[in-house]
Design a protein around this motif. Structure first.
Motif, PDB file in Angstrom:
ATOM      1  N   THR A 193       0.788  -1.250   0.086  1.00  0.00           N
ATOM      2  CA  THR A 193       0.035   0.035  -0.120  1.00  0.00           C
ATOM      3  C   THR A 193       0.857   1.222   0.111  1.00  0.00           C
ATOM      4  OG1 THR A 193      -1.830  -1.179   1.141  1.00  0.00           O
ATOM      5  CG2 THR A 193      -1.824   1.417   1.103  1.00  0.00           C
ATOM      6  N   ASN A 194       1.864   1.187   0.796  1.00  0.00           N
ATOM      7  CA  ASN A 194       2.907   2.379   0.836  1.00  0.00           C
ATOM      8  C   ASN A 194       3.378   2.758  -0.538  1.00  0.00           C
ATOM      9  OD1 ASN A 194       5.248   3.894   1.311  1.00  0.00           O
ATOM     10  ND2 ASN A 194       4.901   3.536   3.352  1.00  0.00           N
ATOM     11  N   ASN A 195       3.712   1.588  -1.223  1.00  0.00           N
ATOM     12  CA  ASN A 195       4.386   1.725  -2.824  1.00  0.00           C
ATOM     13  C   ASN A 195       3.518   2.331  -3.766  1.00  0.00           C
ATOM     14  OD1 ASN A 195       6.966   0.882  -2.003  1.00  0.00           O
ATOM     15  ND2 ASN A 195       6.354  -1.201  -2.421  1.00  0.00           N
ATOM     16  N   TYR A 196       2.061   2.007  -3.271  1.00  0.00           N
ATOM     17  CA  TYR A 196       0.939   2.477  -4.521  1.00  0.00           C
ATOM     18  C   TYR A 196       0.688   3.820  -3.956  1.00  0.00           C
ATOM     19  CZ  TYR A 196       0.412  -2.375  -6.142  1.00  0.00           C
ATOM     20  OH  TYR A 196       0.573  -3.453  -6.987  1.00  0.00           O
ATOM     21  N   SER A 197       0.961   4.253  -2.916  1.00  0.00           N
ATOM     22  CA  SER A 197       0.371   5.697  -2.614  1.00  0.00           C
ATOM     23  C   SER A 197       1.509   7.053  -2.696  1.00  0.00           C
ATOM     24  CB  SER A 197      -0.066   5.738  -0.949  1.00  0.00           C
ATOM     25  OG  SER A 197      -0.652   4.547  -0.908  1.00  0.00           O
ATOM     26  N   SER A 198       1.001   7.896  -2.957  1.00  0.00           N
ATOM     27  CA  SER A 198       1.662   9.187  -3.156  1.00  0.00           C
ATOM     28  C   SER A 198       1.525  10.104  -2.095  1.00  0.00           C
ATOM     29  CB  SER A 198       1.478   9.845  -4.633  1.00  0.00           C
ATOM     30  OG  SER A 198       1.868   8.820  -5.559  1.00  0.00           O
ATOM     31  N   GLY A 199       0.270  10.120  -1.517  1.00  0.00           N
ATOM     32  CA  GLY A 199      -0.089  11.292  -0.932  1.00  0.00           C
ATOM     33  C   GLY A 199      -0.875  11.085   0.159  1.00  0.00           C
ATOM     34  N   ILE A 200      -1.366  11.820   1.379  1.00  0.00           N
ATOM     35  CA  ILE A 200      -2.350  11.709   1.998  1.00  0.00           C
ATOM     36  C   ILE A 200      -3.422  12.915   2.233  1.00  0.00           C
ATOM     37  CG2 ILE A 200      -2.894  11.645   4.923  1.00  0.00           C
ATOM     38  CD1 ILE A 200       0.457  10.617   4.825  1.00  0.00           C
ATOM     39  N   ALA A 201      -4.374  12.757   2.033  1.00  0.00           N
ATOM     40  CA  ALA A 201      -5.629  13.362   1.750  1.00  0.00           C
ATOM     41  C   ALA A 201      -6.256  13.923   3.066  1.00  0.00           C
ATOM     42  CB  ALA A 201      -6.521  13.095   0.608  1.00  0.00           C
ATOM     43  N   ILE A 202      -6.723  15.192   3.270  1.00  0.00           N
ATOM     44  CA  ILE A 202      -7.194  15.623   4.577  1.00  0.00           C
ATOM     45  C   ILE A 202      -8.333  16.418   4.547  1.00  0.00           C
ATOM     46  CG2 ILE A 202      -6.680  16.632   6.640  1.00  0.00           C
ATOM     47  CD1 ILE A 202      -3.435  16.207   5.793  1.00  0.00           C
ATOM     48  N   HIS A 203      -9.508  16.248   5.160  1.00  0.00           N
ATOM     49  CA  HIS A 203     -10.541  17.190   5.283  1.00  0.00           C
ATOM     50  C   HIS A 203     -10.469  18.098   6.538  1.00  0.00           C
ATOM     51  CE1 HIS A 203     -13.391  14.406   2.582  1.00  0.00           C
ATOM     52  NE2 HIS A 203     -12.148  14.546   2.172  1.00  0.00           N
ATOM     53  N   TRP A 204     -11.145  19.084   6.459  1.00  0.00           N
ATOM     54  CA  TRP A 204     -10.892  20.310   7.285  1.00  0.00           C
ATOM     55  C   TRP A 204     -11.917  20.243   8.754  1.00  0.00           C
ATOM     56  CZ3 TRP A 204     -12.368  26.088   6.870  1.00  0.00           C
ATOM     57  CH2 TRP A 204     -13.577  26.273   6.863  1.00  0.00           C
ATOM     58  N   TYR A 205     -12.938  19.317   8.452  1.00  0.00           N
ATOM     59  CA  TYR A 205     -14.099  19.473   9.658  1.00  0.00           C
ATOM     60  C   TYR A 205     -13.643  19.548  11.016  1.00  0.00           C
ATOM     61  CZ  TYR A 205     -16.329  19.264   5.131  1.00  0.00           C
ATOM     62  OH  TYR A 205     -16.485  19.621   3.585  1.00  0.00           O
ATOM     63  N   THR A 206     -12.598  18.837  11.312  1.00  0.00           N
ATOM     64  CA  THR A 206     -12.271  18.759  12.843  1.00  0.00           C
ATOM     65  C   THR A 206     -11.061  19.550  13.186  1.00  0.00           C
ATOM     66  OG1 THR A 206     -10.830  16.881  12.566  1.00  0.00           O
ATOM     67  CG2 THR A 206     -13.424  16.550  12.894  1.00  0.00           C
ATOM     68  N   ASP A 207     -10.789  20.561  12.219  1.00  0.00           N
ATOM     69  CA  ASP A 207      -9.620  21.344  12.539  1.00  0.00           C
ATOM     70  C   ASP A 207      -9.507  22.158  13.880  1.00  0.00           C
ATOM     71  OD1 ASP A 207      -8.222  20.385  10.125  1.00  0.00           O
ATOM     72  OD2 ASP A 207      -8.222  22.410   9.366  1.00  0.00           O
ATOM     73  N   SER A 208     -10.723  22.490  14.218  1.00  0.00           N
ATOM     74  CA  SER A 208     -10.933  23.328  15.184  1.00  0.00           C
ATOM     75  C   SER A 208     -10.961  22.480  16.430  1.00  0.00           C
ATOM     76  CB  SER A 208     -12.309  24.145  15.091  1.00  0.00           C
ATOM     77  OG  SER A 208     -13.337  23.338  15.186  1.00  0.00           O
ATOM     78  N   SER A 209     -10.978  21.193  16.485  1.00  0.00           N
ATOM     79  CA  SER A 209     -10.950  20.263  17.845  1.00  0.00           C
ATOM     80  C   SER A 209      -9.803  19.409  17.793  1.00  0.00           C
ATOM     81  CB  SER A 209     -12.357  19.521  17.797  1.00  0.00           C
ATOM     82  OG  SER A 209     -12.668  18.821  16.604  1.00  0.00           O
ATOM     83  N   SER A 210      -9.052  19.294  16.669  1.00  0.00           N
ATOM     84  CA  SER A 210      -7.724  18.515  16.674  1.00  0.00           C
ATOM     85  C   SER A 210      -6.647  19.393  16.633  1.00  0.00           C
ATOM     86  CB  SER A 210      -8.160  17.443  15.552  1.00  0.00           C
ATOM     87  OG  SER A 210      -8.138  18.067  14.319  1.00  0.00           O
ATOM     88  N   SER A 211      -5.484  18.786  16.938  1.00  0.00           N
ATOM     89  CA  SER A 211      -4.144  19.619  16.856  1.00  0.00           C
ATOM     90  C   SER A 211      -3.786  19.435  15.689  1.00  0.00           C
ATOM     91  CB  SER A 211      -3.465  19.113  18.061  1.00  0.00           C
ATOM     92  OG  SER A 211      -2.115  19.893  17.856  1.00  0.00           O
ATOM     93  N   ASP A 212      -2.943  20.397  15.101  1.00  0.00           N
ATOM     94  CA  ASP A 212      -2.298  20.565  13.868  1.00  0.00           C
ATOM     95  C   ASP A 212      -0.946  19.816  14.049  1.00  0.00           C
ATOM     96  OD1 ASP A 212      -0.785  22.225  15.184  1.00  0.00           O
ATOM     97  OD2 ASP A 212      -0.962  24.060  13.936  1.00  0.00           O
ATOM     98  N   VAL A 213      -0.609  19.532  15.282  1.00  0.00           N
ATOM     99  CA  VAL A 213       0.645  18.520  15.349  1.00  0.00           C
ATOM    100  C   VAL A 213       0.520  17.331  14.669  1.00  0.00           C
ATOM    101  CG1 VAL A 213       1.777  16.955  17.239  1.00  0.00           C
ATOM    102  CG2 VAL A 213       1.225  19.500  17.698  1.00  0.00           C
ATOM    103  N   ALA A 214      -0.676  16.703  14.410  1.00  0.00           N
ATOM    104  CA  ALA A 214      -1.049  15.485  13.614  1.00  0.00           C
ATOM    105  C   ALA A 214      -0.475  15.430  12.465  1.00  0.00           C
ATOM    106  CB  ALA A 214      -2.372  15.168  13.617  1.00  0.00           C
ATOM    107  N   LEU A 215      -0.364  16.988  11.878  1.00  0.00           N
ATOM    108  CA  LEU A 215      -0.055  17.016  10.121  1.00  0.00           C
ATOM    109  C   LEU A 215       1.611  16.897  10.419  1.00  0.00           C
ATOM    110  CD1 LEU A 215      -2.025  20.317   9.318  1.00  0.00           C
ATOM    111  CD2 LEU A 215      -2.372  17.877   8.676  1.00  0.00           C
ATOM    112  N   ARG A 216       2.159  17.348  11.363  1.00  0.00           N
ATOM    113  CA  ARG A 216       3.614  17.275  11.401  1.00  0.00           C
ATOM    114  C   ARG A 216       4.004  15.919  11.559  1.00  0.00           C
ATOM    115  NH1 ARG A 216       3.209  21.780  14.558  1.00  0.00           N
ATOM    116  NH2 ARG A 216       3.893  21.081  16.479  1.00  0.00           N
ATOM    117  N   GLN A 217       3.379  15.186  12.553  1.00  0.00           N
ATOM    118  CA  GLN A 217       3.468  13.942  12.775  1.00  0.00           C
ATOM    119  C   GLN A 217       3.343  12.854  11.476  1.00  0.00           C
ATOM    120  OE1 GLN A 217       0.959  13.252  16.013  1.00  0.00           O
ATOM    121  NE2 GLN A 217       2.347  13.733  17.431  1.00  0.00           N
TER     122      GLN A 217
END
Length: 389
Positions: A193-217
Motif C-alpha cells: 500500500t505504501n508503494n502504491y500511495s503518493s500522498g495523504i488527503a485530509i478534510h478540514w471539519y475537525t481542525d478546530s477540535s484537533s491539533s495541527d501537530v497531527a500534520l507534522r507527525q
C-alpha cells in the motif's frame, strides 16, 4: 468559470471530481446500478457528465491555458455491492466484490479518457469513517484501516497499475485529520500500500477540535508522502443574511495557515458554487432543511453571482503562490498576534501572507536579511499578501 480559471481570476489548477453521487447530488446514482453486473457491461457515464462535467472540465483547462489536474473520489459503490444493500447508514463493501470494485475505477478512467480527459490523482474513498465509525444519511461506504489497506494493496493498486493508470497520485484517507495517526500508522505500514500511495488527503471539519501537530507527525512518519487538503465547506445553511459574512472567510484563513505551516502542499475547497439555498442537494431525503455555504453563491433567477469572503481568502494563495513554490520559515516574537506563512516562488519571488484575526491593527516589519525591510500596518480582521523580489 473565468472567475476561477481565466486571466485575472483566482488561477485554480486542481479540481476534485466525484465518482458518482455525492452529498451535493440531487439524486443517488452510480455508473452501473444493474444488480450483479460484475463485468460492468452496463457501465456508462450519465447525462450530467456528458452535458456538464466534461464541458466544464475542458473549459477550465482552456481558460487556465493548461490541463487542469483532476483527482477522482467515490462516495459509494453501487448499492448492490454493499452488505446492507443501500447507499446510506452503516455500510461497507462486500468482500466478494473487492476485485469488481477495483475494475470499476478502470472503467471510470477509461470513460473519461474517451472524452479526452485524463486524471492526475485518485482517492480510493471519501471519508471512510462514514459508514464504518458512524452512520450517515448521504452516500457513504465505510472502511476500517485494515480492510482499506488490504483492498488497496491487493486489488486497487495492482489493478490501476495493470490497467495503465499506475501514474495516478493515489492519496489515502481523504478524511478529517483526527484520523491521521491511526490511518497513517496502519495503512502505510503495509509495504505494498505504501508503494502504491503518493500522498495523504485530509478534510478540514475537525481542525478546530484537533491539533495541527497531527500534520507534522504524519509528515515525519512518511516524509515521502505529500499532504493535501481535499475538502472544506462551511457547514451552515446559507441565507441572504450570510452573504459577505467575513467570519466564514476567517475560518478558511485559520485552516490554510495551519496547513501550509505544517507540510501541506495543497488546499481544495468543496463546492465551486452553490445556489442561494446552499444547494442543489438532497440530504436526508429532505432538501428543504439542508444546505451549506460556498465561495460563490449563484442567484440563477437574477443571472448573477456573489463572491463570498472564502473566495478572496483562497485567492491569496492560488493567485500569488504558483505550483513549484516552497515554504520558507518566518519567525514572529508575538505568537498570539499575527498569523503568517511565506513561500519562495519558482520566479524567486518571496510571498508573505499575513492574517490578523484581532480587533486591533498590528504594525509589522518584515525583515529579510538579504533583501531589506518592509513596514506594513496589518489592519484588524484582515488578510494581506506581500510579494517582493
Amino acid at each position: 468559470m473565468s472567475t476561477y480559471f481565466g486571466k485575472g481570476g483566482s488561477n485554480y489548477l486542481y479540481l476534485r471530481v466525484p465518482m458518482g453521487a455525492c452529498d451535493f447530488s440531487t439524486r443517488y446514482y452510480s455508473y452501473d446500478d444493474v444488480q450483479g453486473d460484475t463485468e460492468w457491461e452496463h457501465f456508462d457515464l450519465i447525462d450530467n457528465d456528458y452535458q456538464l462535467k466534461v464541458p466544464i472540465i475542458k473549459r477550465a483547462s482552456e481558460l487556465r491555458g493548461e490541463t487542469i489536474k483532476l483527482f477522482a473520489t467515490p462516495w459509494s459503490a453501487p448499492w448492490w455491492m454493499k452488505i446492507n444493500g443501500t447507499t446510506k447508514g452503516i455500510a461497507h463493501l462486500d468482500e466478494q466484490y473487492y476485485q469488481p470494485w477495483a475494475n470499476y475505477f478502470l472503467k471510470y478512467f477509461d470513460a473519461f479518457a474517451r472524452q479526452n480527459i485524463s486524471f492526475w490523482g485518485v482517492n480510493p474513498q471519501n471519508e471512510p469513517s462514514q459508514g464504518y465509525n458512524y452512520a450517515s444519511s448521504i452516500p457513504v461506504m465505510g472502511w476500517s484501516p485494515e480492510a482499506y489497506t488490504e483492498w488497496v494493496a491487493n486489488y486497487l493498486g495492482p489493478t490501476l497499475e495493470k490497467g495503465g493508470y499506475g501514474n495516478l497520485k493515489l492519496m489515502i484517507l481523504d478524511d478529517n485529520r483526527m484520523w491521521l495517526p491511526n490511518w497513517v500508522n496502519t495503512v502505510l505500514a503495509n509495504e505494498k500500500t505504501n508503494n502504491y500511495s503518493s500522498g495523504i488527503a485530509i478534510h478540514w471539519y475537525t481542525d478546530s477540535s484537533s491539533s495541527d501537530v497531527a500534520l507534522r507527525q504524519a509528515h515525519e512518519a512518511q516524509p515521502d508522502k505529500f499532504l493535501m487538503y481535499t475538502e472544506a465547506c462551511n457547514l451552515v445553511r446559507v441565507t441572504r443574511e450570510d452573504l459577505g459574512d467575513w467570519e466564514v472567510g476567517e475560518r478558511y484563513a485559520n485552516s490554510m495557515l495551519q496547513a501550509f505551516n505544517n507540510w501541506v502542499v495543497g488546499w481544495t475547497d468543496w463546492n465551486m458554487a452553490l445556489n442561494e439555498d446552499g444547494g442543489p442537494a438532497t440530504f436526508n431525503d429532505n432538501p428543504t432543511i439542508w444546505g451549506y455555504n460556498a465561495a460563490i453563491i449563484v442567484n440563477a433567477t437574477g443571472d448573477e453571482f456573489y463572491k463570498q469572503p472564502p473566495y478572496y481568502f483562497q485567492a491569496h494563495y492560488s493567485m500569488f503562490v504558483p505550483p513549484g513554490s516552497v515554504h520558507i520559515q518566518l519567525t514572529y516574537p508575538n505568537p498570539g498576534g499575527l498569523l503568517h506563512v511565506a513561500f519562495l516562488t519558482p520566479e524567486n519571488n518571496v510571498v508573505v501572507i499575513l492574517y490578523n484575526g484581532n480587533d486591533q491593527d498590528i504594525p509589522t516589519v518584515i525583515i529579510d536579511p538579504e533583501r531589506g525591510n518592509i513596514s506594513i500596518n496589518v489592519e484588524a480582521r484582515s488578510i494581506n499578501t506581500i510579494v517582493y523580489k
